[in-house]
Design a protein around this motif. Structure first.
Motif, PDB file in Angstrom:
ATOM      1  N   LEU A 149       0.738  -1.309   0.114  1.00 32.11           N
ATOM      2  CA  LEU A 149       0.069  -0.003  -0.083  1.00 32.11           C
ATOM      3  C   LEU A 149       0.970   1.298  -0.246  1.00 32.11           C
ATOM      4  CD1 LEU A 149      -2.583  -1.086   2.574  1.00 32.11           C
ATOM      5  CD2 LEU A 149      -2.847  -0.949  -0.081  1.00 32.11           C
ATOM      6  N   LEU A 150       2.105   1.282   0.746  1.00 31.44           N
ATOM      7  CA  LEU A 150       2.943   2.279   0.635  1.00 31.44           C
ATOM      8  C   LEU A 150       3.465   2.481  -0.596  1.00 31.44           C
ATOM      9  CD1 LEU A 150       4.663   2.090   4.332  1.00 31.44           C
ATOM     10  CD2 LEU A 150       3.119   3.493   3.436  1.00 31.44           C
ATOM     11  N   ALA A 151       3.740   1.369  -1.135  1.00 27.90           N
ATOM     12  CA  ALA A 151       4.391   1.430  -2.759  1.00 27.90           C
ATOM     13  C   ALA A 151       3.423   2.152  -3.571  1.00 27.90           C
ATOM     14  CB  ALA A 151       4.756   0.176  -3.294  1.00 27.90           C
ATOM     15  N   VAL A 152       2.193   1.704  -3.708  1.00 25.76           N
ATOM     16  CA  VAL A 152       1.093   2.474  -4.573  1.00 25.76           C
ATOM     17  C   VAL A 152       0.996   3.807  -3.973  1.00 25.76           C
ATOM     18  CG1 VAL A 152      -1.560   2.583  -4.728  1.00 25.76           C
ATOM     19  CG2 VAL A 152      -0.186   0.301  -4.555  1.00 25.76           C
ATOM     20  N   GLU A 153       1.242   4.275  -2.893  1.00 20.61           N
ATOM     21  CA  GLU A 153       1.042   5.743  -2.188  1.00 20.61           C
ATOM     22  C   GLU A 153       2.299   6.323  -3.027  1.00 20.61           C
ATOM     23  OE1 GLU A 153      -0.978   8.866  -0.535  1.00 20.61           O
ATOM     24  OE2 GLU A 153      -1.630   6.736  -0.915  1.00 20.61           O
ATOM     25  N   LEU A 154       3.427   6.047  -2.969  1.00 21.12           N
ATOM     26  CA  LEU A 154       4.615   6.536  -3.444  1.00 21.12           C
ATOM     27  C   LEU A 154       4.582   6.613  -4.980  1.00 21.12           C
ATOM     28  CD1 LEU A 154       7.584   4.407  -1.438  1.00 21.12           C
ATOM     29  CD2 LEU A 154       7.179   6.964  -1.367  1.00 21.12           C
ATOM     30  N   ARG A 155       3.984   5.867  -5.522  1.00 17.62           N
ATOM     31  CA  ARG A 155       3.657   5.772  -7.057  1.00 17.62           C
ATOM     32  C   ARG A 155       3.070   6.993  -7.462  1.00 17.62           C
ATOM     33  NH1 ARG A 155       4.927  -0.261  -9.871  1.00 17.62           N
ATOM     34  NH2 ARG A 155       7.154   0.252 -10.194  1.00 17.62           N
ATOM     35  N   SER A 156       1.988   7.047  -6.517  1.00 17.75           N
ATOM     36  CA  SER A 156       1.056   8.164  -6.984  1.00 17.75           C
ATOM     37  C   SER A 156       1.305   9.540  -6.605  1.00 17.75           C
ATOM     38  CB  SER A 156      -0.539   7.911  -5.983  1.00 17.75           C
ATOM     39  OG  SER A 156      -0.208   8.219  -4.770  1.00 17.75           O
ATOM     40  N   CYS A 157       2.566   9.561  -5.815  1.00 23.27           N
ATOM     41  CA  CYS A 157       3.252  10.766  -5.868  1.00 23.27           C
ATOM     42  C   CYS A 157       4.246  11.047  -6.771  1.00 23.27           C
ATOM     43  CB  CYS A 157       3.748  11.014  -4.230  1.00 23.27           C
ATOM     44  SG  CYS A 157       2.473  10.892  -3.111  1.00 23.27           S
ATOM     45  N   GLY A 158       4.404  10.178  -7.779  1.00 21.53           N
ATOM     46  CA  GLY A 158       5.478  10.268  -8.502  1.00 21.53           C
ATOM     47  C   GLY A 158       6.759   9.620  -8.324  1.00 21.53           C
ATOM     48  N   VAL A 159       6.786   8.718  -7.251  1.00 22.28           N
ATOM     49  CA  VAL A 159       8.102   8.270  -6.911  1.00 22.28           C
ATOM     50  C   VAL A 159       8.169   6.872  -7.456  1.00 22.28           C
ATOM     51  CG1 VAL A 159       9.650   7.637  -4.963  1.00 22.28           C
ATOM     52  CG2 VAL A 159       8.275   9.622  -4.794  1.00 22.28           C
ATOM     53  N   ASP A 160       8.927   6.642  -8.320  1.00 20.77           N
ATOM     54  CA  ASP A 160       9.040   5.296  -8.867  1.00 20.77           C
ATOM     55  C   ASP A 160      10.189   4.156  -8.606  1.00 20.77           C
ATOM     56  OD1 ASP A 160       6.422   5.553 -10.563  1.00 20.77           O
ATOM     57  OD2 ASP A 160       7.804   7.204 -12.076  1.00 20.77           O
ATOM     58  N   SER A 161      11.299   4.933  -7.867  1.00 21.85           N
ATOM     59  CA  SER A 161      12.491   4.008  -7.440  1.00 21.85           C
ATOM     60  C   SER A 161      12.501   4.354  -6.054  1.00 21.85           C
ATOM     61  CB  SER A 161      13.825   4.822  -8.112  1.00 21.85           C
ATOM     62  OG  SER A 161      13.535   4.502  -9.554  1.00 21.85           O
TER      63      SER A 161
END
Length: 288
Positions: A149-161
């Motif tokens: 879930l945190l990974a999904v949140e990071l990607r929604s914020c534009g953080v892919d790595s």
């Protein structure tokens, strides 16, 4: 290696570290912490204000967030595969042996088997209906799900790595693989091998973690309420951290080859006699 820009915090009773190429700004950090607090407020059996604690007080119909559907499907699948040995209904058994909300670590009596799923619970998507007070414990899966879930949140914020480290349960995303040591089951200062993570999750479970008393630890067989004594350490690699986390516990109950019939993952199990078994596709290197 961790850098000064990494985001470290405590959540759901464990230590977290999120490594990213550039520091996360305050807004992103706040969103991540809000998610962790929300998840804990729904699923923790150690908080009196959680939904899970409400289930322990009174039976009824409880509606939980969207992640409950995946959680229920995974637990029910592994409950069936392991013949009831791996179950989210083991919370009362853990409390009986002293792993309770107060962390008393003092057994209250002999081991208590978990109730049968069909006797006390229906789990349909986000809705859990209980027919008796019960102590739900999602500890074998919840941390891994929160990583996802945190990974999904990071990607929604534009953080892919990024690399999310939830006290040893890891999720890697990005172009540059990372090398990870596999902790020795009996000596945290030593490693039994290494594995390269490249866009996937690595989870582990060991009987030396959360251990207390005379041979007591947190991996219980739901059919007996007793700690498992055959496997001492397991490692799993999968696309989903939730799946990897769950299967790291399931390996204490059934062979990896049996789990491979349902799940796409690789695995390593070390047994109490010093022997090991692993999948043909296990990406790690074991030391001699």
């Amino acid at each position: 290696m961790p850098g000064p820009e990494d985001f470290r915090f405590d959540g759901i009773g464990t230590r977290w570290e999120i490594s990213t190429p550039r520091p996360l700004d305050a807004g992103v950090r706040a969103r991540l912490l809000t998610l962790v607090e929300r998840y804990d407020g729904d699923w923790s059996r150690f908080r009196s204000d959680s939904t899970v604690s409400a289930m322990a007080r009174e039976p009824g119909r409880y509606e939980l967030p969207a992640e409950a559907a995946d959680l229920g499907w995974l637990y029910r699948s592994l409950y069936d595969i392991t013949g009831g040995a791996m179950t989210p209904l083991v919370g009362g058994s853990l409390e009986r042996l002293g792993y309770d909300a107060a962390y008393s670590l003092r057994p209250e009596g002999s081991a208590l088997p978990a109730p049968r799923w069909e006797d006390v619970l229906t789990w349909n998507g986000q809705v859990l209906t209980t027919f008796a007070p019960l102590v739900l414990d999602i500890g074998a899966v919840g941390k891994g799900q929160l990583v996802d879930l945190l990974a999904v949140e990071l990607r929604s914020c534009g953080v892919d790595s990024f690399l999310i480290d939830a006290s040893g349960d890891l999720l890697h995303r990005g172009p540059d693989p990372v090398s990870v040591a596999l902790e020795h089951p009996y000596d945290p200062a030593r490693a039994i091998g290494t594995v390269s993570l490249a866009g996937n999750a690595l989870c582990a479970s060991a009987s030396n973690r959360r251990a207390w008393g005379d041979g007591l630890h947190h991996v219980l067989d739901g059919t007996t309420g007793l700690p498992v004594s055959t496997a001492v350490g397991t490692w799993t690699i999968a696309e989903s951290t939730m799946v990897a986390d769950a299967l790291a516990t399931a390996l204490f109950f059934v062979p990896g080859s049996e789990l491979e019939q349902t799940f796409d993952f690789s695995w390593l199990t070390v047994f109490s006699d010093g022997s090991a078994a692993y999948s043909a596709g296990f990406e790690g290197t074991l030391f001699s």
